[in-house]
Structure formats: C-alpha cells, structure tokens
Write an enzyme that holds these catalytic residues in place. Structure first.
Site: not given
Ligand code: UD1
Length: 352
Positions: A205
């Site tokens: 991820h």
């Molecule tokens: C975040 C953390 C990372 C952690 C990870 C655990 C930061 C910079 N990164 O990364 O350190 O290891 O969480 O999972 O804070 N999305 C969904 N549903 C959700 C959440 C996210 O669809 O409930 C999708 C969206 O497209 C979003 C993408 O995942 O843009 C990334 O989510 P984001 O919270 O920005 O970062 P993670 O990759 O989850």
C-alpha cells in the site's frame, strides 16, 4: 486527568486498542478519542473499533482523503477547535500518519502537552511522507514514548533523550493478546477457496510501491509468479491505483481479497507459510508470530525483525521464488518489542 487520543488511520486503531484498555483500568483517567476520519471505509475503520473493543470515538472530524496539504490542514483546523473546547491534560498521538502530525501541530501551538506513542522510529528515507511526519512529531512533542532500544538511540542522537522513555511496543501488546484468542480457530472464510493449500499473506500500500505504474506492475507480476497462492489483502489505495493503471490483480498465484478485521489478518498470518508486505505493522506481526517475512522496501523502521533472517528486505522482489517461500529460521528472537505491557507503562508515564 483528561487524555485525548487522536487517531485516523488503520494501524493507529490497533495502537489505540492497547492504550484505551489500559486507560479504562487506570483510576482518575478520563480518556477521550478523536478520529480524524483519514480512514473512513467500514473495513478500514469501524471493524477495528468493534473487533478490538475500542470505545466509539467521542469526536469524528470526517476529514477523508485528499492531498497531503489539504488533508493535514483540514485536520489541524478541526483538532484545534476540539482542543480549545476540551483542554486535555495530554494529547496522545500515534505512529507517523498525517493525523499524527496534524494533532501534534495543533496541540503544541496551543501549548497543550503532546505525547508521541511509537517515537524514535526512523527509515532515513526522506522520500517517505511518514518519515517527515515522525521526525517533526518527535521534535515537537513533550513526551516521547519509544517502543525499542533502537528508537531510544535515534532520539538520543537527535538530542531528544531528555523527553524520551522506553516503554515497549503497543502493537506487540495487541498482537500477542489477539493471537492467543484466534490460535486454533478455523481458517478465515477468505481462505476457503485455497482448500488447505499452503499460502503466503501479502499486502502492498505504500505510495512508493503503488503510485508508479511500472513499479506496481513489476511487483504484482513478480508476486504472481510465486509457487504457492499469494493472498493479497488489497488496501483501497492499491485497488484504486491498479484500476487506474489497468493492472489486473487476479493473475497467476495472486488471490486478491478485501481488507479484513485485525483478528482475521492475525489468524491468516498464523496459518501462512510467510508474509510479503510493505507495511511496518505487518512486518512486526510476522516476526512476533514467527513467520518469515519479505519486505518490499529497501529499509525498515523495525530492524530487530531482520535478526537471523526472520525478515528480509527485497525492494524489487527480485527473487520471489527463493525469498517469499522459505523455511522459518531456527533461532531465538529475544523480546525486542517488550513484554506485552507497553500500554500500562504509557498510562503510568502520563499520569505521573
Ligand atoms: C496512510 C498513512 C500510512 C499508513 C497507512 C495505513 C499517511 C501519509 N499515510 O496511508 O503511513 O501506513 O495509512 O493504511 O498518513 N482510501 C479509501 N478508503 C479509506 C482510506 C483511504 O478508499 O478509508 C483510499 C483513497 O483513495 C485515498 C488513498 O486510499 O486517497 C490513500 O489514503 P491515505 O489515508 O491518504 O493514505 P494511506 O495510503 O492509507
């Protein structure tokens, strides 16, 4: 004493589970939970609260996804409003996500004490957003609660020893407790289609692995060439990027499944021949559950897992056929992540 825990992303809910349970057992502590809403899908958030018996968040800011700047700014604004109102004695932040940094900035600017759980970890990779989050959080926080000796060493080198305390790892507290409760239970429903065949558990991820189409394609192709099924617990970020780049997840050995509750993941790891991941938490869970792990990165914040080859860094998965399915090392691991009572030490530090 009023303690406000701020969480937002999946691994933070696991850490919170340990602290919330210890807070509930500590007389005189009023523990409140603020969820920023960084993770919002039920499988990424609600199921963790339910399965790990964490009390419902007192506040949910519902910030959701966005660019780093937009997401962090919305969190700072919302958290500041809550801090004005609640005036907690401690704001407790966890790990290295944007929610961690946002809460730290909001609290220190209001001169409200901040404690950082999982302080002192470093990857020394400045291309990771998490590395900036953890360095800035450590330097701004008032109390640094370190999980390992290695983390303490980093804090000393950065001149932060005066605010640092070695407490052990809260994720180990939860992993050990949950693994005891699921050991010996039937395999998860997600694995039924494997009909008892040996398998590997995989997750991918990190932005560095998912956001470049060539790199994501290469990693998935290499995983798909493994000799045993690779059960890929697919984070929404991976699904979104694979779809955008038109890369199929269901190829060769790959068996994509939706993210699962924490106890299900632990049960899946316990029954597996090994783990392939770029997650910090899962590397350590593999180590604690004594499963060989291959980490799809060139560095790790948890170097103790590399002891005797329990964990191997293979950033390009150059040799999946030898690295992914290998014998578990025959060696004593020691207890680098503590004795399962880190959260109790954290509560003692906060209340004293
Ligand atoms: C975040 C953390 C990372 C952690 C990870 C655990 C930061 C910079 N990164 O990364 O350190 O290891 O969480 O999972 O804070 N999305 C969904 N549903 C959700 C959440 C996210 O669809 O409930 C999708 C969206 O497209 C979003 C993408 O995942 O843009 C990334 O989510 P984001 O919270 O920005 O970062 P993670 O990759 O989850």
């Amino acid at each position: 004493m009023k303690i406000l825990s701020v969480v937002g992303a999946r691994p933070q809910f696991v850490k919170l589970a340990a602290v919330a349970a210890a807070a509930a057992e500590t007389p005189g502590v009023d523990h409140l939970i603020l969820h920023t809403g960084q993770h919002y899908d039920p499988t990424m958030s609600d199921v963790f609260f339910a399965d790990l018996r964490i009390p419902e968040p007192d506040i949910n800011l519902g910030v959701g996804s966005g660019t780093h700047g937009a997401q962090t700014a919305a969190m700072i604004t919302g958290i500041e409003r809550v801090l004005f109102e609640l005036k907690p004695d401690w704001t407790v932040v966890y790990g290295d996500t944007n929610s961690t940094l946002a809460a730290t900035i909001a609290a220190v600017k209001l001169e409200r004490p901040v404690a950082h759980v999982e302080a002192g970890l470093r990857s020394f990779n400045r291309r990771m957003p998490e590395e900036h989050n953890r360095v800035m959080t450590d330097h701004a926080s008032d109390m640094l609660l370190a999980p390992t000796e290695g983390a303490m060493m980093h804090l000393r080198r950065e001149g932060l020893a005066g605010r640092a305390l070695l407490v052990g790892d809260v994720m180990a507290d939860v992993c050990l407790r949950v693994s005891e409760s699921v050991r010996g239970t039937p395999p998860p429903r997600e694995l039924e289609r494997l009909h008892g065949s040996p398998y590997v558990v995989a997750t991918l991820h990190r932005a560095e692995n998912t956001d470049d189409s060539g790199r994501l394609r290469l990693l998935l192709e290499r995983l798909s060439a493994c000799l045993v099924p690779v059960v890929l617990f697919a984070h929404p970020r991976l699904v979104a990027r694979a779809e955008a780049f038109e890369i199929p997840l269901q190829i060769g050995a790959l068996v994509p499944v939706d993210p699962v509750p924490y106890p299900v993941l632990i049960r899946a790891v316990l029954g597996s021949a090994g783990v392939v991941t770029d997650s910090g938490g899962l590397q350590k869970e593999a180590f604690l559950l004594q499963r060989p792990c291959t980490t799809v990165r060139s560095e790790t914040e948890w170097p103790e897992t590399l002891t005797a080859g329990w964990n191997v860094l293979d950033p390009d998965l150059a040799h999946p056929e030898v690295s992914v399915v290998r014998e578990a090392p025959n060696s004593d691991q020691g207890k680098p992540y503590g004795d399962g009572r880190a959260a109790q030490r954290i509560l003692r530090a906060l209340t004293q």
